[in-house]
Scaffold this motif. Structure first.
Motif, PDB file in Angstrom:
ATOM      1  N   MET A  76       0.835  -1.176   0.000  1.00 10.78           N
ATOM      2  CA  MET A  76       0.000   0.000   0.000  1.00 10.78           C
ATOM      3  C   MET A  76       0.885   1.245   0.000  1.00 10.78           C
ATOM      4  O   MET A  76       1.842   1.328   0.755  1.00 10.78           O
ATOM      5  CB  MET A  76      -0.890   0.039   1.223  1.00 10.78           C
ATOM      6  N   ASP A  77       0.486   2.158  -0.793  1.00 10.40           N
ATOM      7  CA  ASP A  77       1.265   3.392  -0.840  1.00 10.40           C
ATOM      8  C   ASP A  77       0.755   4.352   0.236  1.00 10.40           C
ATOM      9  O   ASP A  77      -0.379   4.268   0.687  1.00 10.40           O
ATOM     10  CB  ASP A  77       1.191   4.018  -2.243  1.00 10.40           C
ATOM     11  N   PRO A  78       1.576   5.312   0.655  1.00  6.01           N
ATOM     12  CA  PRO A  78       1.203   6.234   1.738  1.00  6.01           C
ATOM     13  C   PRO A  78      -0.003   7.103   1.399  1.00  6.01           C
ATOM     14  O   PRO A  78      -0.772   7.470   2.290  1.00  6.01           O
ATOM     15  CB  PRO A  78       2.448   7.096   1.912  1.00  6.01           C
ATOM     16  N   LEU A  79      -0.207   7.429   0.129  1.00  2.00           N
ATOM     17  CA  LEU A  79      -1.354   8.252  -0.257  1.00  2.00           C
ATOM     18  C   LEU A  79      -2.662   7.514   0.011  1.00  2.00           C
ATOM     19  O   LEU A  79      -3.605   8.072   0.567  1.00  2.00           O
ATOM     20  CB  LEU A  79      -1.245   8.660  -1.731  1.00  2.00           C
ATOM     21  N   SER A  80      -2.748   6.242  -0.355  1.00  2.00           N
ATOM     22  CA  SER A  80      -3.960   5.444  -0.129  1.00  2.00           C
ATOM     23  C   SER A  80      -4.238   5.289   1.364  1.00  2.00           C
ATOM     24  O   SER A  80      -5.386   5.381   1.813  1.00  2.00           O
ATOM     25  CB  SER A  80      -3.823   4.060  -0.760  1.00  2.00           C
ATOM     26  N   SER A  98      -3.289   7.369   3.749  1.00  2.00           N
ATOM     27  CA  SER A  98      -3.693   8.684   4.252  1.00  2.00           C
ATOM     28  C   SER A  98      -5.137   8.982   3.901  1.00  2.00           C
ATOM     29  O   SER A  98      -5.919   9.456   4.744  1.00  2.00           O
ATOM     30  CB  SER A  98      -2.801   9.784   3.681  1.00  2.00           C
ATOM     31  N   ILE A  99      -5.528   8.723   2.658  1.00  2.00           N
ATOM     32  CA  ILE A  99      -6.917   8.965   2.238  1.00  2.00           C
ATOM     33  C   ILE A  99      -7.869   8.054   3.010  1.00  2.00           C
ATOM     34  O   ILE A  99      -8.919   8.489   3.491  1.00  2.00           O
ATOM     35  CB  ILE A  99      -7.060   8.780   0.710  1.00  2.00           C
ATOM     36  N   GLY A 100      -7.517   6.809   3.179  1.00  2.00           N
ATOM     37  CA  GLY A 100      -8.345   5.876   3.948  1.00  2.00           C
ATOM     38  C   GLY A 100      -8.496   6.320   5.392  1.00  2.00           C
ATOM     39  O   GLY A 100      -9.578   6.244   5.985  1.00  2.00           O
ATOM     40  N   PHE A 101      -7.371   6.792   5.969  1.00  2.00           N
ATOM     41  CA  PHE A 101      -7.412   7.284   7.345  1.00  2.00           C
ATOM     42  C   PHE A 101      -8.333   8.490   7.476  1.00  2.00           C
ATOM     43  O   PHE A 101      -9.144   8.575   8.393  1.00  2.00           O
ATOM     44  CB  PHE A 101      -5.990   7.644   7.810  1.00  2.00           C
ATOM     45  N   LEU A 102      -8.211   9.453   6.553  1.00  2.00           N
ATOM     46  CA  LEU A 102      -9.048  10.655   6.601  1.00  2.00           C
ATOM     47  C   LEU A 102     -10.522  10.331   6.412  1.00  2.00           C
ATOM     48  O   LEU A 102     -11.385  10.876   7.107  1.00  2.00           O
ATOM     49  CB  LEU A 102      -8.578  11.666   5.552  1.00  2.00           C
ATOM     50  N   ILE A 103     -10.831   9.447   5.477  1.00  2.00           N
ATOM     51  CA  ILE A 103     -12.229   9.055   5.242  1.00  2.00           C
ATOM     52  C   ILE A 103     -12.784   8.333   6.474  1.00  2.00           C
ATOM     53  O   ILE A 103     -13.910   8.588   6.915  1.00  2.00           O
ATOM     54  CB  ILE A 103     -12.360   8.216   3.968  1.00  2.00           C
TER      55      ILE A 103
END
Length: 140
Positions: free
Chosen positions: A1-5, A7-12
């Protein structure tokens, strides 16, 4: 998993959790307010049934335009001399049986407050706004 995915998952996930908590608390608070209002109405109706003569007189006073903004009242005997400027509300202990006990019950339910001055020989009470609204809305 890349850090962007991640981060987006965490924020959502955080936003979803926060929104869920907010709406859960909001609707729980609304339900509690309705339950309290229902409980208050049931208590006030019970008080009306148990003290109808006194509360009917209080309602009559609250419906009188001369006393529209009055919230204070005194408990007196009709034989006593009482000096007060302007119109005032009074309930007589020789007119209502066990008036002092009835007022103590109303006070214990929080619909009136004892605001007597300890240096005076007369008892002074104050209606709460909730009680005034109840009296004014009561249909006889």
């Amino acid at each position: 998993m890349d850090p962007l995915s991640v981060s987006i998952g965490f924020l959502i996930g955080t936003a979803t959790g926060a929104a869920g908590t907010y709406y859960g608390n909001k609707y729980t608070d609304e339900r509690r307010k309705k339950e309290i209002a229902s409980s208050d109405n049931a208590t006030l109706d019970k008080l009306w049934a148990n003290h109808s003569e006194l509360l009917a007189e209080m309602k009559s006073d609250m419906d009188n335009p001369a006393y529209f903004h009055h919230r204070d009242f005194w408990m007196l005997d009709s034989q006593w001399m009482f000096n007060h400027d302007g119109p005032y509300l009074v309930y007589h202990i020789d007119v209502h049986s066990s008036l002092e006990q009835q007022l103590n019950i109303l006070e214990s339910h929080g619909v009136i407050l004892d605001v007597s001055d300890s240096s005076k020989n007369v008892k002074k009470f104050q209606f709460t706004e909730l009680f005034v609204e109840f009296l004014r809305s009561k249909k006889i």
